[in-house]
Design a protein around this motif. Structure first.
Motif, mmCIF file in Angstrom:
data_model
loop_
_atom_site.group_PDB
_atom_site.id
_atom_site.type_symbol
_atom_site.label_atom_id
_atom_site.label_comp_id
_atom_site.label_asym_id
_atom_site.label_seq_id
_atom_site.Cartn_x
_atom_site.Cartn_y
_atom_site.Cartn_z
ATOM 1 N N THR A 1 0.829 -1.209 0.000
ATOM 2 C CA THR A 1 0.000 0.000 0.000
ATOM 3 C C THR A 1 0.859 1.253 0.000
ATOM 4 O OG1 THR A 1 -1.788 -1.157 1.141
ATOM 5 C CG2 THR A 1 -1.812 1.245 1.223
ATOM 6 N N GLU A 2 1.933 1.245 0.775
ATOM 7 C CA GLU A 2 2.857 2.384 0.787
ATOM 8 C C GLU A 2 3.454 2.613 -0.594
ATOM 9 O OE1 GLU A 2 5.760 2.745 4.167
ATOM 10 O OE2 GLU A 2 4.962 0.740 4.576
ATOM 11 N N LEU A 3 3.894 1.523 -1.209
ATOM 12 C CA LEU A 3 4.561 1.643 -2.500
ATOM 13 C C LEU A 3 3.611 2.095 -3.587
ATOM 14 C CD1 LEU A 3 7.170 1.238 -4.111
ATOM 15 C CD2 LEU A 3 6.480 -1.145 -4.474
ATOM 16 N N ALA A 4 2.356 1.666 -3.505
ATOM 17 C CA ALA A 4 1.383 2.016 -4.548
ATOM 18 C C ALA A 4 1.230 3.518 -4.692
ATOM 19 C CB ALA A 4 0.041 1.364 -4.241
ATOM 20 N N GLY A 5 1.404 4.243 -3.617
ATOM 21 C CA GLY A 5 1.250 5.688 -3.686
ATOM 22 C C GLY A 5 2.542 6.455 -3.761
ATOM 23 N N ALA A 6 3.658 5.749 -3.986
ATOM 24 C CA ALA A 6 4.963 6.414 -3.909
ATOM 25 C C ALA A 6 5.266 7.300 -5.102
ATOM 26 C CB ALA A 6 6.062 5.365 -3.747
ATOM 27 N N GLY A 7 4.845 6.891 -6.310
ATOM 28 C CA GLY A 7 5.067 7.762 -7.463
ATOM 29 C C GLY A 7 5.718 7.139 -8.673
ATOM 30 N N PRO A 8 6.849 6.398 -8.545
ATOM 31 C CA PRO A 8 7.482 5.843 -9.745
ATOM 32 C C PRO A 8 6.609 4.807 -10.440
ATOM 33 C CG PRO A 8 8.990 5.831 -7.885
ATOM 34 C CD PRO A 8 7.646 6.154 -7.333
ATOM 35 N N ALA A 9 6.809 4.660 -11.745
ATOM 36 C CA ALA A 9 6.152 3.581 -12.479
ATOM 37 C C ALA A 9 6.651 2.241 -11.944
ATOM 38 C CB ALA A 9 6.459 3.701 -13.965
ATOM 39 N N LEU A 10 5.766 1.244 -11.904
ATOM 40 C CA LEU A 10 6.081 -0.023 -11.250
ATOM 41 C C LEU A 10 5.912 -1.198 -12.210
ATOM 42 C CD1 LEU A 10 4.163 0.694 -7.920
ATOM 43 C CD2 LEU A 10 6.633 0.898 -8.307
ATOM 44 N N HIS A 11 6.780 -2.183 -12.038
ATOM 45 C CA HIS A 11 6.789 -3.368 -12.893
ATOM 46 C C HIS A 11 7.089 -4.573 -12.011
ATOM 47 C CE1 HIS A 11 8.556 -5.283 -16.857
ATOM 48 N NE2 HIS A 11 7.381 -5.775 -16.555
ATOM 49 N N ALA B 1 -1.224 -1.651 -9.212
ATOM 50 C CA ALA B 1 -1.558 -1.179 -10.551
ATOM 51 C C ALA B 1 -0.293 -1.151 -11.410
ATOM 52 C CB ALA B 1 -2.227 0.191 -10.507
ATOM 53 N N ALA B 2 0.523 -2.196 -11.260
ATOM 54 C CA ALA B 2 1.812 -2.285 -11.932
ATOM 55 C C ALA B 2 1.710 -3.110 -13.198
ATOM 56 C CB ALA B 2 2.836 -2.925 -10.999
ATOM 57 N N ARG B 3 2.646 -2.894 -14.108
ATOM 58 C CA ARG B 3 2.779 -3.820 -15.221
ATOM 59 C C ARG B 3 3.221 -5.172 -14.675
ATOM 60 N NH1 ARG B 3 6.057 -2.836 -20.846
ATOM 61 N NH2 ARG B 3 4.551 -1.126 -20.907
ATOM 62 N N ARG B 4 2.705 -6.230 -15.245
ATOM 63 C CA ARG B 4 3.040 -7.588 -14.802
ATOM 64 C C ARG B 4 3.589 -8.382 -15.974
ATOM 65 N NH1 ARG B 4 5.089 -11.450 -12.593
ATOM 66 N NH2 ARG B 4 3.935 -13.162 -11.571
ATOM 67 N N THR B 5 4.771 -8.965 -15.789
ATOM 68 C CA THR B 5 5.385 -9.798 -16.821
ATOM 69 C C THR B 5 5.811 -11.122 -16.214
ATOM 70 O OG1 THR B 5 6.243 -7.855 -17.996
ATOM 71 C CG2 THR B 5 7.242 -9.984 -18.507
#
Length: 288
Positions: free
Chosen positions: A222-232, A255-259
């Protein structure tokens, strides 16, 4: 334990010691022929080192990215003290931020951070401390909190052994516990010699402290989701440290890209480097 497929640096890369205001760190630094369109800082996992990313260097550089893989403090060729407090997660995260500042250059493009396994927990902590330092964060085979219960038992055994035995004795004990498919006969001699050398070079207090982090890491999604950088979120099709369904769920929460890298397990960077590099550069190009 990640096993690099080879040890020879590609022509685009060089090894050196990166000087920072928190000490010197051993790195592999790969550069494209022209000005980079972005720079990636690659943070290895538990028992790992910069060599775990060696097969990514050439394809990342060919795609236009500078890639800097680092030995963290107390890992392989980076020195570290015989004091567990030096390897607290906050200390390791600050090292990452310091490394990021040290590799910044004019016209080097945005800075992307990648952490593999334990390195993902450390990288996440760095982003939560200073999100503005990075354009993106990739969590490679690194989950939302503590590792899977079965792996916790193995790490506890290792921590206990490191508290009573020297590194050479622990290495011999680990080899005795390896399944038949992981026998030394299946490992090329140069890679086997490297894995042994890396293990002996690593500071035991680093392993004890970071092992405990993997046992007790809280869920900070939850903390990371609102941190700002794009996430993968990237993983193999199978993962023994964090099950793939938990990584799928984490990516949704972020809400990150998933590979998912088919044919790979816990170390896609070493097991399927070309496909992993393709996924990384596609993501970085899209957010850069």
């Amino acid at each position: 334990m990640s096993r690099p497929p080879f040890l020879t640096l590609p022509p685009c890369a060089r090894a050196y010691r990166l000087d920072t205001d928190r000490g010197a760190f051993a790195v592999h630094d790969a550069r494209p022929e022209g000005a980079p369109i972005g720079t990636a800082l690659l943070v290895p996992g538990f028992t790992g080192s910069k060599e775990d990313f060696i097969a990514l260097l050439a394809p990342l550089a060919a795609a236009g990215f500078r890639a800097v893989a680092v030995d963290g403090r107390g890992q392989h060729e980076s020195p570290g003290p015989r004091d567990e407090r030096a390897y607290a997660q906050a200390e390791l995260a600050q090292d990452v931020l310091t490394q990021a500042r040290a590799i910044r250059e004019p016209d080097s493009g945005p800075l992307h951070l990648l952490g593999h396994s334990l390195g993902g927990l450390v990288a996440r902590a760095a982003v939560l401390r200073d999100a503005a330092a990075f354009r993106s964060l990739t969590l490679l085979s690194s989950g939302p909190g503590a590792i899977e219960a079965a792996q916790q038992a193995r790490v506890r055994m290792l921590i206990e052994a490191l508290g009573t035995l020297d590194m050479a004795s622990v290495w011999r004990a680990m080899r005795e516990l390896d399944p038949p498919e992981a026998a030394d006969a299946a490992t090329p001699p140069d890679i086997g010699a490297f894995l042994h050398r890396r293990w002996l070079n690593t500071v035991p207090e680093q392993l004890i402290a970071t092992g405990r982090q993997m046992l007790a890491e809280p869920d900070r999604v939850t903390e990371l989701a609102g941190a700002g950088p794009a996430l993968h979120v990237v993983s193999g099709a199978v993962d023994y440290a964090w099950p793939v369904p938990s990584l799928d769920a984490m990516a949704k929460r972020l809400a990150a890209r998933r590979t998912v890298i088919e044919g790979a397990e816990h170390s896609p960077n070493a097991e399927r480097p070309e496909k992993t590099a393709e996924a990384l550069t596609g993501f970085w190009s899209g957010v850069g």
